[in-house]
Motif scaffolding. Sequence first.
Motif, PDB file in Angstrom:
ATOM      1  N   TRP A  26       0.834  -1.201   0.000  1.00 46.71           N
ATOM      2  CA  TRP A  26       0.000   0.000   0.000  1.00 46.71           C
ATOM      3  C   TRP A  26       0.872   1.256   0.000  1.00 46.71           C
ATOM      4  CZ3 TRP A  26      -0.204   4.037   3.456  1.00 46.71           C
ATOM      5  CH2 TRP A  26      -1.221   4.964   3.233  1.00 46.71           C
ATOM      6  N   GLU A  30      -0.024   3.175  -3.198  1.00 47.19           N
ATOM      7  CA  GLU A  30      -1.204   3.999  -2.975  1.00 47.19           C
ATOM      8  C   GLU A  30      -1.007   5.206  -2.065  1.00 47.19           C
ATOM      9  OE1 GLU A  30      -4.056   3.346  -4.539  1.00 47.19           O
ATOM     10  OE2 GLU A  30      -3.312   1.491  -5.421  1.00 47.19           O
ATOM     11  N   PRO A  40      -3.304   1.687   5.169  1.00 43.90           N
ATOM     12  CA  PRO A  40      -4.292   0.973   4.354  1.00 43.90           C
ATOM     13  C   PRO A  40      -5.537   0.620   5.166  1.00 43.90           C
ATOM     14  CG  PRO A  40      -2.517  -0.489   4.972  1.00 43.90           C
ATOM     15  CD  PRO A  40      -2.126   0.883   5.439  1.00 43.90           C
ATOM     16  N   SER A  41      -6.649   0.542   4.494  1.00 44.39           N
ATOM     17  CA  SER A  41      -7.889   0.150   5.160  1.00 44.39           C
ATOM     18  C   SER A  41      -7.879  -1.354   5.402  1.00 44.39           C
ATOM     19  CB  SER A  41      -9.089   0.526   4.292  1.00 44.39           C
ATOM     20  OG  SER A  41      -9.096  -0.251   3.104  1.00 44.39           O
ATOM     21  N   TYR A  44      -8.488  -3.155   2.146  1.00 44.88           N
ATOM     22  CA  TYR A  44      -7.291  -3.221   1.301  1.00 44.88           C
ATOM     23  C   TYR A  44      -6.371  -4.352   1.766  1.00 44.88           C
ATOM     24  CZ  TYR A  44      -3.175  -1.864  -1.322  1.00 44.88           C
ATOM     25  OH  TYR A  44      -2.108  -1.868  -2.169  1.00 44.88           O
ATOM     26  N   SER A  48      -5.532  -7.657  -0.433  1.00 45.02           N
ATOM     27  CA  SER A  48      -4.124  -7.928  -0.742  1.00 45.02           C
ATOM     28  C   SER A  48      -3.736  -9.338  -0.313  1.00 45.02           C
ATOM     29  CB  SER A  48      -3.217  -6.921  -0.055  1.00 45.02           C
ATOM     30  OG  SER A  48      -3.404  -5.645  -0.590  1.00 45.02           O
TER      31      SER A  48
END
Length: 68
Positions: A26, A30, A40-41, A44, A48
Amino acid sequence: MAGSIFLAVIFLIFGFWMITVPWLLWWITESWRSKDAEGPSDLYIRISKITGVLFMIFGALNIVDIFV
């Protein structure tokens, strides 16, 4: 054949990496898109890890297919 083994090993390594450190993926891909993002959420991370498992299965099946 050597290219197929190399690609399968790349899938295995990348899949393992996605499972073990999804926050690093991430951060690389991102984090630069948002200045307020803290990490990251949960979604996510779950996606992943699932994708990493699929990559590892694909890599393992390719290795089995080469030698069988």
